[in-house]
Design a protein around this motif. Structure first.
Motif, PDB file in Angstrom:
ATOM      1  N   ARG A  31       0.826  -1.209   0.000  1.00 11.38           N
ATOM      2  CA  ARG A  31       0.000   0.000   0.000  1.00 11.38           C
ATOM      3  C   ARG A  31       0.856   1.253   0.000  1.00 11.38           C
ATOM      4  N   ALA A  32       1.893   1.264   0.833  1.00  7.64           N
ATOM      5  CA  ALA A  32       2.782   2.433   0.891  1.00  7.64           C
ATOM      6  C   ALA A  32       3.445   2.664  -0.466  1.00  7.64           C
ATOM      7  N   ALA A  33       3.876   1.593  -1.124  1.00  5.60           N
ATOM      8  CA  ALA A  33       4.519   1.718  -2.442  1.00  5.60           C
ATOM      9  C   ALA A  33       3.531   2.246  -3.478  1.00  5.60           C
ATOM     10  N   ILE A  34       2.308   1.716  -3.460  1.00  2.00           N
ATOM     11  CA  ILE A  34       1.285   2.174  -4.405  1.00  2.00           C
ATOM     12  C   ILE A  34       1.021   3.660  -4.215  1.00  2.00           C
ATOM     13  N   PHE A  35       0.781   4.052  -2.965  1.00  2.00           N
ATOM     14  CA  PHE A  35       0.393   5.443  -2.721  1.00  2.00           C
ATOM     15  C   PHE A  35       1.562   6.408  -2.855  1.00  2.00           C
ATOM     16  N   SER A  36       2.782   5.955  -2.648  1.00  2.00           N
ATOM     17  CA  SER A  36       3.913   6.851  -2.908  1.00  2.00           C
ATOM     18  C   SER A  36       4.061   7.052  -4.414  1.00  2.00           C
ATOM     19  N   SER A  37       3.719   6.016  -5.197  1.00  2.00           N
ATOM     20  CA  SER A  37       3.741   6.160  -6.660  1.00  2.00           C
ATOM     21  C   SER A  37       2.683   7.154  -7.135  1.00  2.00           C
ATOM     22  N   LEU A  38       1.521   7.136  -6.467  1.00  2.00           N
ATOM     23  CA  LEU A  38       0.434   8.028  -6.867  1.00  2.00           C
ATOM     24  C   LEU A  38       0.655   9.463  -6.399  1.00  2.00           C
ATOM     25  N   GLY A  39       1.330   9.614  -5.257  1.00  2.00           N
ATOM     26  CA  GLY A  39       1.589  10.946  -4.718  1.00  2.00           C
ATOM     27  C   GLY A  39       0.312  11.742  -4.548  1.00  2.00           C
ATOM     28  N   ASN A  40       0.367  13.029  -4.851  1.00  2.00           N
ATOM     29  CA  ASN A  40      -0.787  13.918  -4.699  1.00  2.00           C
ATOM     30  C   ASN A  40      -1.846  13.724  -5.792  1.00  2.00           C
ATOM     31  N   TRP A  41      -1.517  12.906  -6.818  1.00  2.00           N
ATOM     32  CA  TRP A  41      -2.457  12.660  -7.917  1.00  2.00           C
ATOM     33  C   TRP A  41      -3.804  12.169  -7.375  1.00  2.00           C
ATOM     34  N   ILE A  42      -3.808  11.426  -6.275  1.00  3.79           N
ATOM     35  CA  ILE A  42      -5.013  10.806  -5.702  1.00  3.79           C
ATOM     36  C   ILE A  42      -6.044  11.849  -5.256  1.00  3.79           C
ATOM     37  N   GLU A  43      -5.589  13.040  -4.920  1.00  3.85           N
ATOM     38  CA  GLU A  43      -6.487  14.066  -4.379  1.00  3.85           C
ATOM     39  C   GLU A  43      -7.580  14.438  -5.375  1.00  3.85           C
ATOM     40  N   GLY A  44      -8.830  14.374  -4.885  1.00  8.33           N
ATOM     41  CA  GLY A  44      -9.978  14.743  -5.699  1.00  8.33           C
ATOM     42  C   GLY A  44     -10.426  13.685  -6.692  1.00  8.33           C
ATOM     43  N   LYS A  45      -9.871  12.494  -6.633  1.00  6.76           N
ATOM     44  CA  LYS A  45     -10.199  11.445  -7.605  1.00  6.76           C
ATOM     45  C   LYS A  45     -11.364  10.582  -7.139  1.00  6.76           C
ATOM     46  N   LYS A  46     -12.087  10.048  -8.118  1.00  8.86           N
ATOM     47  CA  LYS A  46     -13.205   9.133  -7.896  1.00  8.86           C
ATOM     48  C   LYS A  46     -12.643   7.706  -7.988  1.00  8.86           C
ATOM     49  N   VAL A  47     -12.826   6.928  -6.917  1.00 11.11           N
ATOM     50  CA  VAL A  47     -12.169   5.625  -6.773  1.00 11.11           C
ATOM     51  C   VAL A  47     -13.203   4.509  -6.614  1.00 11.11           C
ATOM     52  N   VAL A  48     -12.869   3.316  -7.097  1.00 11.52           N
ATOM     53  CA  VAL A  48     -13.648   2.112  -6.790  1.00 11.52           C
ATOM     54  C   VAL A  48     -12.665   1.041  -6.332  1.00 11.52           C
ATOM     55  N   ASP A  49     -13.024   0.350  -5.249  1.00 13.79           N
ATOM     56  CA  ASP A  49     -12.211  -0.717  -4.659  1.00 13.79           C
ATOM     57  C   ASP A  49     -12.960  -2.029  -4.885  1.00 13.79           C
ATOM     58  N   LEU A  50     -12.497  -2.819  -5.871  1.00 12.59           N
ATOM     59  CA  LEU A  50     -13.132  -4.084  -6.230  1.00 12.59           C
ATOM     60  C   LEU A  50     -12.543  -5.220  -5.397  1.00 12.59           C
ATOM     61  N   PHE A  51     -13.347  -6.212  -5.053  1.00 16.58           N
ATOM     62  CA  PHE A  51     -12.927  -7.297  -4.153  1.00 16.58           C
ATOM     63  C   PHE A  51     -12.373  -6.644  -2.888  1.00 16.58           C
ATOM     64  N   ALA A  52     -13.132  -5.719  -2.328  1.00 19.10           N
ATOM     65  CA  ALA A  52     -12.638  -4.787  -1.316  1.00 19.10           C
ATOM     66  C   ALA A  52     -12.156  -5.419  -0.017  1.00 19.10           C
ATOM     67  N   GLY A  53     -12.683  -6.573   0.381  1.00 21.40           N
ATOM     68  CA  GLY A  53     -12.220  -7.221   1.612  1.00 21.40           C
ATOM     69  C   GLY A  53     -12.419  -6.348   2.839  1.00 21.40           C
ATOM     70  N   SER A  54     -11.331  -5.889   3.421  1.00 22.10           N
ATOM     71  CA  SER A  54     -11.397  -4.998   4.589  1.00 22.10           C
ATOM     72  C   SER A  54     -11.589  -3.540   4.181  1.00 22.10           C
ATOM     73  N   GLY A  55     -11.416  -3.255   2.893  1.00 18.94           N
ATOM     74  CA  GLY A  55     -11.534  -1.879   2.399  1.00 18.94           C
ATOM     75  C   GLY A  55     -10.259  -1.074   2.542  1.00 18.94           C
ATOM     76  N   SER A  56      -9.146  -1.735   2.848  1.00 16.91           N
ATOM     77  CA  SER A  56      -7.907  -1.007   3.160  1.00 16.91           C
ATOM     78  C   SER A  56      -7.416  -0.110   2.026  1.00 16.91           C
ATOM     79  N   LEU A  57      -7.525  -0.561   0.778  1.00 16.00           N
ATOM     80  CA  LEU A  57      -7.032   0.273  -0.329  1.00 16.00           C
ATOM     81  C   LEU A  57      -7.912   1.507  -0.528  1.00 16.00           C
ATOM     82  N   GLY A  58      -9.225   1.311  -0.553  1.00 13.80           N
ATOM     83  CA  GLY A  58     -10.132   2.442  -0.723  1.00 13.80           C
ATOM     84  C   GLY A  58     -10.091   3.413   0.441  1.00 13.80           C
ATOM     85  N   ILE A  59      -9.985   2.883   1.655  1.00 14.32           N
ATOM     86  CA  ILE A  59      -9.913   3.754   2.838  1.00 14.32           C
ATOM     87  C   ILE A  59      -8.603   4.536   2.833  1.00 14.32           C
TER      88      ILE A  59
END
Length: 184
Positions: A31-59
């Protein structure tokens, strides 16, 4: 197993993990690697978390400034867990009990970021997952698709996708994908 949000306004919150439903929460390292790759790009984006499980990626995405997140899972236990985790993190999202493939066939929304962490098929043979063709029309042209899978899988990726980054940890591999430009 405990999962902790690694960044943003809910950083440090420990998330509940379903006990009866077999889930593979995204490792904090991944998760840390994914979100460091995304950086500030994530801000204001519309997201869907498929096979969400605990919801950790979407949260994690919401914690880091995503505008919205829709969580999809076919397990009632996972859906309840996601609702608890959103409440613990003081975040809001849309939580839907549904099979991911059925959801993608019926959903008409487009998203900036799509996470998919389907159940692992621990095989070293080519796999043709229909998820890629179902996700493609749901992703905005400048969007990103993050696909997590068993590292020994051989995934048949169509010409519709470009891998922009690849991450690995243990038996998990993550592709960060962009759709190839659509002519129109």
């Amino acid at each position: 197993m405990s999962i902790r949000i690694t960044g943003g306004i809910a950083k440090g919150i420990i998330l509940k993990v379903p006990k009866k439903t077999p889930v593979r929460p995204a490792l904090s390292k991944i998760r840390a690697a994914i979100f460091s790759s995304l950086g500030n790009w994530i801000e204001g984006k519309k997201v869907v978390d498929l096979f969400a499980g605990s919801g950790s990626l979407g949260i994690e995405a919401l914690s880091r400034g995503a505008l919205s997140c829709t969580f999809i899972d076919k397990s009632k236990e996972c859906i309840e867990c996601i609702k608890i985790n959103l409440k613990k993190a003081h975040l809001e999202g849309v939580v839907i009990l549904e099979d991911v493939y059925k959801f993608l066939k019926l959903d008409e929304a487009q998203y900036d970021l799509i996470f998919a962490s389907p159940p692992y098929f621990k095989e070293s043979k080519p796999l043709d997952d229909p998820l890629f063709s179902l996700v493609y029309p749901r992703l905005n042209p400048d969007g990103i698709f993050i696909y997590e899978f068993f590292s020994k899988n051989i995934i048949q990726l169509s010409d519709s996708w470009t891998i922009i980054r690849e991450k690995s940890a243990g038996e998990t591999k993550v592709w960060i994908l962009k759709p190839v430009s659509r002519s129109g």
